[in-house]
Design a protein around this motif. Structure first.
Motif, PDB file in Angstrom:
ATOM      1  N   ASP A 166       0.850  -1.190   0.000  1.00  0.00           N
ATOM      2  CA  ASP A 166       0.000   0.000   0.000  1.00  0.00           C
ATOM      3  C   ASP A 166       0.890   1.246   0.000  1.00  0.00           C
ATOM      4  O   ASP A 166       1.755   1.394   0.845  1.00  0.00           O
ATOM      5  CB  ASP A 166      -0.909   0.016   1.232  1.00  0.00           C
ATOM      6  CG  ASP A 166      -1.967  -1.055   1.170  1.00  0.00           C
ATOM      7  OD1 ASP A 166      -2.309  -1.476   0.042  1.00  0.00           O
ATOM      8  OD2 ASP A 166      -2.459  -1.487   2.228  1.00  0.00           O
ATOM      9  N   VAL A 167       0.652   2.097  -0.965  1.00  0.00           N
ATOM     10  CA  VAL A 167       1.437   3.327  -1.065  1.00  0.00           C
ATOM     11  C   VAL A 167       0.487   4.511  -0.987  1.00  0.00           C
ATOM     12  O   VAL A 167      -0.514   4.558  -1.669  1.00  0.00           O
ATOM     13  CB  VAL A 167       2.224   3.366  -2.406  1.00  0.00           C
ATOM     14  CG1 VAL A 167       3.017   4.673  -2.518  1.00  0.00           C
ATOM     15  CG2 VAL A 167       3.121   2.162  -2.519  1.00  0.00           C
ATOM     16  N   GLU A 168       0.832   5.450  -0.128  1.00  0.00           N
ATOM     17  CA  GLU A 168      -0.032   6.630  -0.002  1.00  0.00           C
ATOM     18  C   GLU A 168       0.631   7.847  -0.567  1.00  0.00           C
ATOM     19  O   GLU A 168       1.777   8.022  -0.678  1.00  0.00           O
ATOM     20  CB  GLU A 168      -0.349   6.878   1.468  1.00  0.00           C
ATOM     21  CG  GLU A 168      -1.249   5.814   2.004  1.00  0.00           C
ATOM     22  CD  GLU A 168      -1.682   6.124   3.422  1.00  0.00           C
ATOM     23  OE1 GLU A 168      -1.658   7.293   3.847  1.00  0.00           O
ATOM     24  OE2 GLU A 168      -2.017   5.186   4.118  1.00  0.00           O
TER      25      GLU A 168
END
Length: 58
Positions: free
Chosen positions: A56-58
Motif C-alpha cells: 500500500d502506497v499513499e
C-alpha cells in the motif's frame, strides 16, 4: 463434464453391489472406486492466490 447427481448414483450403486457380493476382494475394489467417485463429485476447494501483493502506497 458428468453431472454430480450421476456420479453420486454410480457410487451408491457400487456400494450396494459391494455389500451384495461374497467376494471380499471385489467388495474392496468396489468400495475404493465408490470413494473415488464420491471425491470426484464433491466440489474442489479453490486454491488461494499465492501471488505477491503490491504494498500500500499513499
Amino acid at each position: 463434464m458428468v453431472g454430480r447427481l450421476y456420479v453420486k448414483r454410480q457410487a451408491a450403486f457400487l456400494l450396494k453391489f459391494a455389500r451384495a457380493t461374497s467376494n471380499p476382494e471385489l467388495a474392496a475394489v468396489l468400495v475404493e472406486k465408490a470413494a473415488d467417485l464420491k471425491a470426484q463429485a464433491e466440489p474442489q476447494p479453490r486454491a488461494e492466490d499465492k501471488s505477491p501483493v503490491a504494498p500500500d502506497v499513499e
